[in-house]
Structures are given as C-alpha cells and as structure tokens.
Motif scaffolding. Structure first.
Motif, mmCIF file in Angstrom:
data_model
loop_
_atom_site.group_PDB
_atom_site.id
_atom_site.type_symbol
_atom_site.label_atom_id
_atom_site.label_comp_id
_atom_site.label_asym_id
_atom_site.label_seq_id
_atom_site.Cartn_x
_atom_site.Cartn_y
_atom_site.Cartn_z
ATOM 1 N N LEU A 164 51.442 40.467 37.811
ATOM 2 C CA LEU A 164 50.532 39.788 36.889
ATOM 3 C C LEU A 164 49.908 38.552 37.537
ATOM 4 O O LEU A 164 48.703 38.285 37.376
ATOM 5 N N ILE A 165 50.705 37.787 38.284
ATOM 6 C CA ILE A 165 50.188 36.608 38.981
ATOM 7 C C ILE A 165 49.154 37.021 40.024
ATOM 8 O O ILE A 165 48.107 36.382 40.180
ATOM 9 N N ARG A 166 49.422 38.102 40.747
ATOM 10 C CA ARG A 166 48.463 38.602 41.735
ATOM 11 C C ARG A 166 47.144 38.992 41.066
ATOM 12 O O ARG A 166 46.063 38.734 41.613
ATOM 13 N N TYR A 167 47.227 39.576 39.885
ATOM 14 C CA TYR A 167 46.024 40.026 39.179
ATOM 15 C C TYR A 167 45.195 38.858 38.656
ATOM 16 O O TYR A 167 43.965 38.865 38.737
ATOM 17 N N ARG A 168 45.859 37.810 38.167
ATOM 18 C CA ARG A 168 45.150 36.697 37.537
ATOM 19 C C ARG A 168 44.909 35.528 38.488
ATOM 20 O O ARG A 168 43.890 34.848 38.382
ATOM 21 N N HIS A 169 45.848 35.267 39.397
ATOM 22 C CA HIS A 169 45.746 34.103 40.279
ATOM 23 C C HIS A 169 46.088 34.524 41.717
ATOM 24 O O HIS A 169 47.224 34.304 42.176
ATOM 25 N N PRO A 170 45.160 35.116 42.441
ATOM 26 C CA PRO A 170 45.443 35.626 43.798
ATOM 27 C C PRO A 170 45.904 34.542 44.776
ATOM 28 O O PRO A 170 46.784 34.788 45.596
ATOM 29 N N ARG A 171 45.330 33.349 44.684
ATOM 30 C CA ARG A 171 45.724 32.281 45.613
ATOM 31 C C ARG A 171 47.164 31.847 45.379
ATOM 32 O O ARG A 171 47.923 31.631 46.333
ATOM 33 N N ALA A 172 47.535 31.713 44.127
ATOM 34 C CA ALA A 172 48.928 31.362 43.818
ATOM 35 C C ALA A 172 49.874 32.466 44.272
ATOM 36 O O ALA A 172 50.991 32.189 44.746
ATOM 37 N N ALA A 173 49.439 33.719 44.168
ATOM 38 C CA ALA A 173 50.273 34.843 44.612
ATOM 39 C C ALA A 173 50.492 34.786 46.122
ATOM 40 O O ALA A 173 51.609 35.040 46.599
ATOM 41 N N ASP A 174 49.456 34.456 46.884
ATOM 42 C CA ASP A 174 49.612 34.336 48.339
ATOM 43 C C ASP A 174 50.632 33.257 48.695
ATOM 44 O O ASP A 174 51.445 33.431 49.612
#
Length: 366
Positions: free
Chosen positions: A181-191
């Motif tokens: 879900l984090i990757r889908y909504r906030h890609p930079r935070a996921a990285d």
C-alpha cells in the motif's frame, strides 16, 4: 519431568543441541530477544512489501515463471536438500528440526541486494521473494509435516507446533500488505523503507549473534557439533547450485540464472529464528536457535564470494553482451532510417494567373 529434547538420542555426529537451551529459559534477556526478533521480522516484511509493485504482480500472473521457480526452488529443492543432509549427517531430532525449518523457509531479502550486485533481474528477484513468502503460508507447514515423519517417534517432532508456525507466517502478511500500500501511494517513502529494511537485516543478525553468545556463554561452541557447521556451509552452497541448474533447465538468460541461483540459496533466516524463538519452549531453543544464525553467516559469505567472482571475471562478458545488444539496435535503426523516405506532404501549392491557387496531389512515400 524432563524437556522433550532430552528424549532425543544425539549421537557424536548429530550432537545434543538442546543442552544449551536452558540459558534461554533462565534469563530475562530471552524476553527482550523475542521482542527484537519480532520487530526485525516486521521491518523485513514491510521492506519486502515496499519493494513489490502492483504492475509487476499483474505481469507475473500473466506469465508466472517467477512464481513457478519460487515454488520449485523454495518448496521442492531446498526442503528435500535439508532432509537429505539431516539424514547423511545423522542429526538428532533437535538439530534435524532446525535444519528442516530453515530449508522450508521462503526466500530472504539478502537475495534482492545480491541480485543488484551481480547485475541480475531485480524484478524477478523481488517477485520470487514475495511469491515464496506468500506460498509459505500453506506449503511451509506441509513440508515440515512431510519431512519430519522420519523423526516422528521422538517427543520433539510429536510436539512440532505447526499451528504456531502457520500463525507466525500469517502475521507477516500484515506488514507485507502495508508495504504494498505504501508503494502504491507513496513511492519515495517506499524506496526509503526498502533501504531501512536491508540495513535492519544486517544489524539484527549482528545483534542476535552477540546476544546469543552472551546467553549461552563460553559453552556455545561445545553445543554445536561439527556436522551442524558442515550443513550450514554446504546447504546454501548447494542451494545456489540447484537454483542455477533450475534456471538453466528453463533456458533463462545468464542474468536471470544468477538471480534464481541467489533466490534459491538465500533463506529468510529472520523468519526461521522468529519461529524457533516464538513457537518452541524456551528450554529447547538454545541449540536449535544457532543453526539459522550460522546459515545466515555462511549464506552471506558464499553469496559475497559469488559477487566477487562475478565482478572479477563475469562483468566484462555482461558488458559485451549488453553492448552487442545496443549495437544491433543501432544498426537496425540506421538501416530503417536509410530505407525511410521522409516526406510528409499531402500536396504542393502552385500559383497560376489571376491569383488562382491550384492543389496538385503528390504521392507520399511510406
């Protein structure tokens, strides 16, 4: 009443790994160690979820090669390898359960990092890790039940907590789903979270080594027979070889073969230590707890040698192959440009007397 492990034989080769387990049950540090293992596992699974993209999952469902390789590598080849090694080295039931549990675990995040270092297929690596983690919810208890039949007459195997194993595996789905879900909504935070999870993997393993050595004290080495060291060395090495052979059977390109090799040999040791620490009685955990840590040490060292050899001897051939592909593309492009006649006009304008304008159609070369 003596603990179940005391009923095991534990010959000179198999060793009685449970003798050091009392240290884990007698010290208050054991509770803190359980919290550390649980938190480390959650961070690792969160990082794994953050590395997965929904678009990649859709592609793999349409062409599920990665899913098939994860199934064959992690739940066919590795459990069978662990079972055969436990028989060859005549391990007692305590050591055999630890080896089987590690062999039945899904792939770990270490393989994702190593795949980058050997110019592997990062998407394939992530999909295989995620797929094996999800498949483990059903296949890991099944593999443990099948391969532990050889030691079924021992008290430890009869008390094997398959339900608790399934519960621990199920609890990993929450951080994985949160990561997706984090990757889908906030890609930079996921990285950022992916990088944090990789560093936490290394830090957690170092802390576990230190705390385990402190809890077991100077008798640590005495409770680990040479056969367990031998299996910890041979098992990841054989896993890398089996993975490479499996990818060769599927006729995959060299960079994908390296990826599948690392995915097969690298196990999720944090999950293995969490299951051992959270599902088995404290008096049994001492000897069993050491095998996944040893496996983590040797799988990292052997993967590091793999990367070193590739950097020294295989990198040039990879660059030549990549350069050749680019040259072929340039030649094809130039040839296409030479054959193409650039004319986008649909007609020409001519001027006649009395300011009349007439359109003359012309052919456009395609």
């Amino acid at each position: 009443a003596q603990p179940p492990a005391a009923a095991g034989g534990g010959g000179p080769d198999g060793g009685s790994l449970a003798e050091g387990g009392e240290a884990f049950g007698d010290r208050s540090l054991s509770q803190g160690l359980s919290v550390l293992v649980g938190l480390g596992l959650c961070v690792t699974m969160l990082g794994l979820g953050c590395a997965v993209e929904l678009g990649q999952l859709g592609q793999q469902l349409r062409r599920p090669v990665g899913l098939l390789l994860a199934l064959l590598g992690q739940f066919v080849a590795m459990p069978l390898l662990a079972f055969l090694l436990a028989l060859i080295f005549a391990l007692d039931e305590v050591a055999a359960v630890a080896v089987l549990l590690c062999g039945c675990c899904p792939g770990g995040n270490l393989s994702n990092l190593m795949s980058v270092l050997v110019d592997g297929d990062m998407n394939l690596s992530i999909i295989m890790t995620a797929s094996s983690t999800l498949l483990a919810l059903f296949l890991m208890p099944l593999c443990l039940w099948i391969y532990s039949r050889h030691w079924i007459n021992t008290a430890l195997v009869q008390l094997l907590p398959l339900g608790a194993v399934s519960l621990t595996l199920g609890s990993t789905l929450l951080p994985i789903g949160l990561g997706v879900l984090i990757r889908y909504r906030h890609p930079r935070a996921a990285d950022l979270l992916v990088k944090i999870s990789l560093w936490s993997l290394l830090v957690t393993l170092v802390i576990l080594f230190i705390l385990t050595g402190t809890m077991l004290g100077p008798d640590l080495l005495a409770h680990i027979p040479a056969s367990v060291y031998a299996i910890a060395v041979l098992m990841p090495l054989a896993g890398y070889a089996l993975g490479y052979g499996l990818a060769t059977v599927f006729k995959m390109p060299p960079h994908c073969r390296r990826t599948v090799s690392l995915e097969t040999g690298c196990q999720n040791v944090q999950l293995c230590t969490a299951i051992l620490k959270l599902t088995f009685p404290p008096e049994l955990i001492g000897g069993m707890y050491m095998f996944p840590l040893l496996y983590a040490l040797f799988q990292s060292a052997e993967a590091g040698l793999f990367v070193l050899v590739y950097k020294m001897y295989g990198r040039d051939s990879y660059k030549q192959d990549t350069l050749g592909e680019e040259e072929d593309t340039d030649i094809s492009y130039k040839k296409l440009k030479e054959e193409e006649v650039a004319d986008t006009s649909y007609g020409t304008v001519t001027t006649e007397e009395h300011n009349s304008i007439q359109m003359e159609p012309t052919q456009t070369a395609l």
